[in-house]
Design a protein around this motif. Sequence first.
Motif, PDB file in Angstrom:
ATOM      1  N   LYS A   1       0.816  -1.209   0.000  1.00  0.00           N
ATOM      2  CA  LYS A   1       0.000   0.000   0.000  1.00  0.00           C
ATOM      3  C   LYS A   1       0.852   1.262   0.000  1.00  0.00           C
ATOM      4  CE  LYS A   1      -4.020  -1.915   2.321  1.00  0.00           C
ATOM      5  NZ  LYS A   1      -4.885  -1.816   3.500  1.00  0.00           N
ATOM      6  N   THR A   2       1.909   1.282   0.807  1.00  0.00           N
ATOM      7  CA  THR A   2       2.740   2.484   0.907  1.00  0.00           C
ATOM      8  C   THR A   2       4.217   2.208   0.667  1.00  0.00           C
ATOM      9  OG1 THR A   2       2.990   2.184   3.284  1.00  0.00           O
ATOM     10  CG2 THR A   2       1.188   3.599   2.546  1.00  0.00           C
ATOM     11  N   LEU A   3       4.647   0.946   0.730  1.00  0.00           N
ATOM     12  CA  LEU A   3       6.067   0.612   0.607  1.00  0.00           C
ATOM     13  C   LEU A   3       6.323  -0.279  -0.599  1.00  0.00           C
ATOM     14  CD1 LEU A   3       6.867  -0.175   4.339  1.00  0.00           C
ATOM     15  CD2 LEU A   3       7.341   1.927   3.105  1.00  0.00           C
ATOM     16  N   ALA A   4       7.558  -0.224  -1.092  1.00  0.00           N
ATOM     17  CA  ALA A   4       7.970  -1.067  -2.212  1.00  0.00           C
ATOM     18  C   ALA A   4       9.312  -1.705  -1.885  1.00  0.00           C
ATOM     19  CB  ALA A   4       8.083  -0.249  -3.488  1.00  0.00           C
ATOM     20  N   HIS A   5       9.453  -2.985  -2.205  1.00  0.00           N
ATOM     21  CA  HIS A   5      10.723  -3.688  -2.100  1.00  0.00           C
ATOM     22  C   HIS A   5      11.369  -3.613  -3.484  1.00  0.00           C
ATOM     23  CE1 HIS A   5       9.915  -5.801   1.768  1.00  0.00           C
ATOM     24  NE2 HIS A   5       8.661  -5.572   1.396  1.00  0.00           N
TER      25      HIS A   5
ATOM     26  N   GLN B   1       6.418   6.489  -3.243  1.00  0.00           N
ATOM     27  CA  GLN B   1       6.659   7.823  -3.786  1.00  0.00           C
ATOM     28  C   GLN B   1       8.155   8.097  -3.930  1.00  0.00           C
ATOM     29  OE1 GLN B   1       4.202   9.877  -4.950  1.00  0.00           O
ATOM     30  NE2 GLN B   1       5.935  10.975  -5.821  1.00  0.00           N
ATOM     31  N   MET B   2       8.971   7.635  -2.971  1.00  0.00           N
ATOM     32  CA  MET B   2      10.414   7.833  -3.028  1.00  0.00           C
ATOM     33  C   MET B   2      11.013   7.087  -4.226  1.00  0.00           C
ATOM     34  SD  MET B   2      13.417   6.435  -0.574  1.00  0.00           S
ATOM     35  CE  MET B   2      13.180   4.857  -1.355  1.00  0.00           C
ATOM     36  N   VAL B   3      10.566   5.847  -4.440  1.00  0.00           N
ATOM     37  CA  VAL B   3      11.063   5.056  -5.571  1.00  0.00           C
ATOM     38  C   VAL B   3      10.658   5.710  -6.884  1.00  0.00           C
ATOM     39  CG1 VAL B   3      10.984   2.799  -6.696  1.00  0.00           C
ATOM     40  CG2 VAL B   3      11.027   2.932  -4.199  1.00  0.00           C
ATOM     41  N   GLN B   4       9.417   6.168  -6.984  1.00  0.00           N
ATOM     42  CA  GLN B   4       8.957   6.840  -8.206  1.00  0.00           C
ATOM     43  C   GLN B   4       9.735   8.128  -8.459  1.00  0.00           C
ATOM     44  OE1 GLN B   4       4.769   7.050  -7.261  1.00  0.00           O
ATOM     45  NE2 GLN B   4       4.304   5.379  -8.678  1.00  0.00           N
ATOM     46  N   ASP B   5      10.019   8.887  -7.406  1.00  0.00           N
ATOM     47  CA  ASP B   5      10.814  10.109  -7.556  1.00  0.00           C
ATOM     48  C   ASP B   5      12.214   9.786  -8.049  1.00  0.00           C
ATOM     49  OD1 ASP B   5       8.667  11.615  -6.710  1.00  0.00           O
ATOM     50  OD2 ASP B   5       9.423  11.863  -4.658  1.00  0.00           O
ATOM     51  N   PHE B   6      12.810   8.724  -7.504  1.00  0.00           N
ATOM     52  CA  PHE B   6      14.147   8.307  -7.939  1.00  0.00           C
ATOM     53  C   PHE B   6      14.130   7.940  -9.419  1.00  0.00           C
ATOM     54  CE2 PHE B   6      17.178   4.937  -8.873  1.00  0.00           C
ATOM     55  CZ  PHE B   6      18.368   5.541  -8.489  1.00  0.00           C
ATOM     56  N   LEU B   7      13.123   7.181  -9.836  1.00  0.00           N
ATOM     57  CA  LEU B   7      13.024   6.777 -11.238  1.00  0.00           C
ATOM     58  C   LEU B   7      12.834   7.986 -12.149  1.00  0.00           C
ATOM     59  CD1 LEU B   7      10.753   3.625 -10.835  1.00  0.00           C
ATOM     60  CD2 LEU B   7      13.208   3.665 -11.303  1.00  0.00           C
ATOM     61  N   ARG B   8      11.990   8.928 -11.735  1.00  0.00           N
ATOM     62  CA  ARG B   8      11.744  10.126 -12.540  1.00  0.00           C
ATOM     63  C   ARG B   8      12.996  10.990 -12.621  1.00  0.00           C
ATOM     64  NH1 ARG B   8       8.428  12.542  -9.509  1.00  0.00           N
ATOM     65  NH2 ARG B   8       6.681  11.189  -9.962  1.00  0.00           N
TER      66      ARG B   8
END
Length: 78
Positions: free
Chosen positions: A32-36, A54-61
């Motif tokens: 829901k809020t975290l990604a491995h 959101q942190m992972v998506q920001d890193f990818l962007r």
Amino acid sequence: MKKKTPAPLPPLAKGQLWKTEKGHVEIMEVGKTLAHYRLFQQQKRVPTSLGRIQMVQDFLRDNQAKLVKNDRHAKAKG
């Protein structure tokens, strides 16, 4: 003059493989809020990290990641 906004990334999903200049990011699980995820270059064994989606998506962007086909995940499913 209008500034171009980057196209939104597709939502994170299990098994996605993203290519960046620094290496690859493989999405292992999405909750829901975290990604491995795994961040690797050419290593064989890489530890799985945990972070907010959101942190992972920001890193990818920020690193202009491109979604690529993940052959390893496709073999495991099939």
